[in-house]
Design a protein around this motif. Structure first.
Motif, mmCIF file in Angstrom:
data_model
loop_
_atom_site.group_PDB
_atom_site.id
_atom_site.type_symbol
_atom_site.label_atom_id
_atom_site.label_comp_id
_atom_site.label_asym_id
_atom_site.label_seq_id
_atom_site.Cartn_x
_atom_site.Cartn_y
_atom_site.Cartn_z
ATOM 1 N N THR A 93 0.809 -1.220 0.000
ATOM 2 C CA THR A 93 0.000 0.000 0.000
ATOM 3 C C THR A 93 0.837 1.263 0.000
ATOM 4 O O THR A 93 0.346 2.333 -0.360
ATOM 5 C CB THR A 93 -0.923 0.014 1.232
ATOM 6 O OG1 THR A 93 -0.133 -0.145 2.424
ATOM 7 C CG2 THR A 93 -1.950 -1.116 1.141
ATOM 8 N N THR A 196 -6.519 -14.401 1.808
ATOM 9 C CA THR A 196 -6.976 -13.086 1.346
ATOM 10 C C THR A 196 -5.881 -12.322 0.593
ATOM 11 O O THR A 196 -6.144 -11.805 -0.506
ATOM 12 C CB THR A 196 -7.504 -12.263 2.531
ATOM 13 O OG1 THR A 196 -8.637 -12.955 3.097
ATOM 14 C CG2 THR A 196 -7.948 -10.880 2.074
ATOM 15 N N PRO A 197 -4.657 -12.197 1.120
ATOM 16 C CA PRO A 197 -3.617 -11.495 0.342
ATOM 17 C C PRO A 197 -3.344 -12.147 -1.007
ATOM 18 O O PRO A 197 -3.069 -11.458 -1.992
ATOM 19 C CB PRO A 197 -2.390 -11.564 1.263
ATOM 20 C CG PRO A 197 -2.936 -11.760 2.632
ATOM 21 C CD PRO A 197 -4.164 -12.587 2.458
ATOM 22 N N ASP A 200 -5.911 -10.938 -3.380
ATOM 23 C CA ASP A 200 -5.740 -9.509 -3.654
ATOM 24 C C ASP A 200 -4.650 -9.261 -4.693
ATOM 25 O O ASP A 200 -4.863 -8.548 -5.684
ATOM 26 C CB ASP A 200 -5.401 -8.761 -2.360
ATOM 27 C CG ASP A 200 -6.547 -8.740 -1.371
ATOM 28 O OD1 ASP A 200 -7.649 -9.215 -1.720
ATOM 29 O OD2 ASP A 200 -6.348 -8.257 -0.230
ATOM 30 N N TYR A 201 -3.461 -9.842 -4.490
ATOM 31 C CA TYR A 201 -2.369 -9.505 -5.408
ATOM 32 C C TYR A 201 -2.532 -10.193 -6.755
ATOM 33 O O TYR A 201 -2.127 -9.645 -7.788
ATOM 34 C CB TYR A 201 -1.000 -9.776 -4.765
ATOM 35 C CG TYR A 201 -0.443 -11.161 -4.949
ATOM 36 C CD1 TYR A 201 0.195 -11.543 -6.134
ATOM 37 C CD2 TYR A 201 -0.529 -12.098 -3.916
ATOM 38 C CE1 TYR A 201 0.712 -12.820 -6.287
ATOM 39 C CE2 TYR A 201 -0.010 -13.367 -4.074
ATOM 40 C CZ TYR A 201 0.600 -13.723 -5.257
ATOM 41 O OH TYR A 201 1.103 -14.981 -5.408
ATOM 42 N N SER A 203 -5.417 -10.794 -8.217
ATOM 43 C CA SER A 203 -6.416 -9.980 -8.913
ATOM 44 C C SER A 203 -5.767 -8.722 -9.477
ATOM 45 O O SER A 203 -6.041 -8.323 -10.618
ATOM 46 C CB SER A 203 -7.552 -9.604 -7.954
ATOM 47 O OG SER A 203 -8.205 -10.743 -7.449
ATOM 48 N N ARG A 204 -4.913 -8.116 -8.682
ATOM 49 C CA ARG A 204 -4.230 -6.908 -9.148
ATOM 50 C C ARG A 204 -3.294 -7.226 -10.320
ATOM 51 O O ARG A 204 -3.143 -6.420 -11.251
ATOM 52 C CB ARG A 204 -3.455 -6.266 -8.006
ATOM 53 C CG ARG A 204 -2.718 -4.978 -8.391
ATOM 54 C CD ARG A 204 -3.670 -3.924 -8.962
ATOM 55 N NE ARG A 204 -2.949 -2.816 -9.558
ATOM 56 C CZ ARG A 204 -2.669 -1.680 -8.921
ATOM 57 N NH1 ARG A 204 -3.062 -1.509 -7.654
ATOM 58 N NH2 ARG A 204 -2.024 -0.725 -9.539
ATOM 59 N N ARG A 234 -13.255 -16.343 -5.992
ATOM 60 C CA ARG A 234 -12.825 -15.222 -5.150
ATOM 61 C C ARG A 234 -12.159 -14.123 -5.987
ATOM 62 O O ARG A 234 -12.404 -12.935 -5.767
ATOM 63 C CB ARG A 234 -11.883 -15.719 -4.051
ATOM 64 C CG ARG A 234 -12.602 -16.546 -2.983
ATOM 65 C CD ARG A 234 -11.678 -16.905 -1.844
ATOM 66 N NE ARG A 234 -12.393 -17.582 -0.766
ATOM 67 C CZ ARG A 234 -12.307 -17.253 0.529
ATOM 68 N NH1 ARG A 234 -11.528 -16.245 0.901
ATOM 69 N NH2 ARG A 234 -12.972 -17.916 1.448
ATOM 70 N N TYR A 238 -13.637 -10.405 -6.461
ATOM 71 C CA TYR A 238 -12.789 -9.281 -6.071
ATOM 72 C C TYR A 238 -12.591 -8.325 -7.241
ATOM 73 O O TYR A 238 -12.690 -7.096 -7.083
ATOM 74 C CB TYR A 238 -11.444 -9.790 -5.563
ATOM 75 C CG TYR A 238 -10.561 -8.713 -4.958
ATOM 76 C CD1 TYR A 238 -10.675 -8.367 -3.622
ATOM 77 C CD2 TYR A 238 -9.618 -8.043 -5.737
ATOM 78 C CE1 TYR A 238 -9.871 -7.379 -3.061
ATOM 79 C CE2 TYR A 238 -8.807 -7.054 -5.193
ATOM 80 C CZ TYR A 238 -8.943 -6.727 -3.860
ATOM 81 O OH TYR A 238 -8.155 -5.742 -3.324
ATOM 82 N N GLN A 242 -14.212 -4.915 -6.402
ATOM 83 C CA GLN A 242 -13.198 -4.035 -5.833
ATOM 84 C C GLN A 242 -12.360 -3.311 -6.884
ATOM 85 O O GLN A 242 -12.061 -2.123 -6.736
ATOM 86 C CB GLN A 242 -12.276 -4.836 -4.909
ATOM 87 C CG GLN A 242 -12.989 -5.501 -3.748
ATOM 88 C CD GLN A 242 -13.618 -4.490 -2.796
ATOM 89 O OE1 GLN A 242 -12.981 -3.498 -2.434
ATOM 90 N NE2 GLN A 242 -14.857 -4.731 -2.393
#
Length: 516
Positions: A93, A196-197, A200-201, A203-204, A234, A238, A242
């Motif tokens: 972040t 979860t992480p 997140d990464y 997806s990014r 998931r 996401y 998101q």
């Protein structure tokens, strides 16, 4: 360790079973102890001064993106395409570079071509299995009865590739393939090796590839295998909710979707219902009688009289006896073995029993793929899974040669087709046990045009097809009932190792893509 088995790359799937050595491209039984020991050691040591701890790992830079041109004949037509091996940065972040994701992309010229992102499972597995095994333009023959790890790792054109109707981007999560963390192990465990992480990464990374290649306007699809099938819903949700990127469709290959199906086999019939059809399918295949119609009868019995008999238990001895006799006939197992198990066929016991007379053991991924049992008199299996023992060497050799020699992405780092370190470090918290059914329902609910295809091999006992079938049968119908479909093919967890199943999968997926 009874009732725990790790799926194609690392987590428990439905049904009672034992923890195998890296079962299903997954964890070794011995990994559990080192992980616990490391935690205890860490707890016993005094806290270190944060200022003294390194905040990054010094590694030589990765090469710049590399490209090569290739072609393939598909349905009598020549398709020319570009292969790219490249990297995507992962930042925290605060904008600090924490890792680098390596991808292999196959792109072709043409108007309005969709793009499909592919990720395998484990966790700890690279995307080479979907790439060279299933849907990429090149195929490596592995995972079948008689295949040897010392066979030449020769790539051939893949008649089951999806490349003629979609571009393909294979993503290697951090710690797999050549993808790497740039932070110390303790930090990597927090920001990469947890449910979860991880979502997140990854997806990014998909978002960043779309932006980097000016493809945000393309139709977009996702395919995930095994634990990648856990990731699929998931990541889709996401991205949708998101990051503002909507998938048009999702293909889940032998997915680890609903972990709690395995719970409480002493009371619930479901763990045994999940595995009986796959055991029966393997027997039917050995008898050359495996057909969709035959399996529909098996499924009907499993959800009807079999479940009823298990629920009645000792209250109805006659029904129990009839069930045991029918299960014996369905599976071809010795009557005494089925009787002593009460018609509840524990997976690992079955895999040792079915080929015991030949001195062999069956694979959890396809029980008709066997190896000699080096410890036949041990009380439980001590050797690696037959399929796992044969595929790591050829897939690693083929991928490293392709990336470094054919594409020209020159690197001397180790390639992790399957990373024990990632598997050992993974956080198995409560979030994982929740599965991905909630996100699947929410993603389908939010987008009335989203289509989901869940595909399995009949013989898979790692992530059996019946688990997905029972799960989807409990979902509400949201519009078109065919939007979420389950299909099965001859074979096991990697049913695509069989050319006929791989080609049939291609046809079914192509039909899904045509509906957009």
């Amino acid at each position: 360790m009874y009732r725990i088995h790790m799926n194609f790359y690392g987590f428990p799937c439905a049904g009672r079973r034992l923890l195998l050595a890296f079962s299903g491209l997954c964890l070794a039984a011995s990994l559990s102890a080192p992980y616990a020991s490391a935690q205890n050691d860490a707890a016993a040591k005094p806290a270190t001064d944060k200022a003294a701890a390194p905040d990054k790992v010094d590694l030589p830079p990765l090469p710049p993106d590399a490209h090569t041109e290739q072609s393939i004949q598909i349905d009598g037509k020549t398709l020319r395409y570009t292969v790219t091996v490249g990297t995507l940065p992962v930042r925290n972040t605060e904008g600090k570079l924490t890792g680098q994701v390596v991808y292999t992309a196959y792109t072709a010229e043409g108007p309005n071509r969709p793009v499909t992102f592919a990720v395998n499972g484990g966790p700890g597995a690279s995307s080479v299995y979907l790439n060279f095994g299933a849907i990429g333009p090149k195929h490596l023959q592995v995972g079948n009865e008689g295949d040897s790890p010392s066979d030449p790792a020769t790539l051939s054109d893949n008649p089951g590739t999806w490349l003629d109707f979609t571009d393909l981007v294979f993503i290697d999560p951090i710690g797999t393939g050549f993808s790497r963390s740039l932070v110390p192990q303790a930090e990597a465990k927090k920001i990469f090796y947890s449910t979860t992480p991880d979502i997140d990464y990854l997806s990014r990374a998909i978002y960043d590839w779309l932006v980097k290649n000016d493809r945000l306007a393309s139709r977009k699809y996702l395919v995930g295998e095994s634990y990648g099938g856990f990731r699929g819903p998931r990541i889709t949700y996401y991205l949708q909710s998101q990051l503002g990127v909507a998938m048009n469709g999702v293909v889940l290959v032998s997915p680890y979707l609903n972990p709690t199906l395995e719970d409480d086999g002493d009371l619930s019939p479901i763990p045994w219902m999940v595995t009986l059809p796959s055991i029966t399918a393997a027997h039917l295949e050995r008898e050359h009688k495996l057909t969709p119609d035959a399996m529909q009868s098996v499924i009907a019995y499993t959800m009807g009289d079999y479940a009823t008999a298990l629920l009645k238990g000792r209250s109805d001895p006659a029904t129990t006896q009839a069930m045991i006799q029918h299960v014996t006939e369905m599976t071809g197992l010795e009557p005494e073995f089925v009787k002593l198990s009460g018609g509840r066929l524990e997976t690992q016991a079955y895999l040792r029993e079915v080929f015991r007379e030949e001195g062999k053991i069956g694979s959890i991924y396809d029980s008709n793929v066997t190896a000699f049992d080096p410890f036949p008199y041990a009380p439980e299996q001590r050797s690696n899974d037959p399929i796992l023992a044969s595929i790591i060497a050829p897939t690693t050799t083929a991928m490293v040669d392709f990336v470094t020699r054919v594409v020209g992405w020159k690197i001397d780092a180790r390639y992790n087709a399957l990373s024990y370190e990632v598997a050992n470090d993974w956080d198995r918290g409560d979030d994982l046990r929740r599965g991905s059914v909630v996100q699947l329902r929410e993603a389908v609910s939010a987008d009335p045009k989203l289509r989901v295809l869940i595909v399995h091999g009949w013989n898979d006992l790692s992530c059996p097809f019946m688990g997905s079938l029972l799960t989807i049968n409990q979902m509400p119908v949201m519009g078109d009932p065919t939007r979420v479909a389950v299909k099965e093919y001859p074979g096991g967890h990697m049913f695509y190792s069989r050319e006929s199943s791989r080609v049939d999968l291609r046809k079914d997926v192509m039909e899904m893509y045509r509906q957009h």
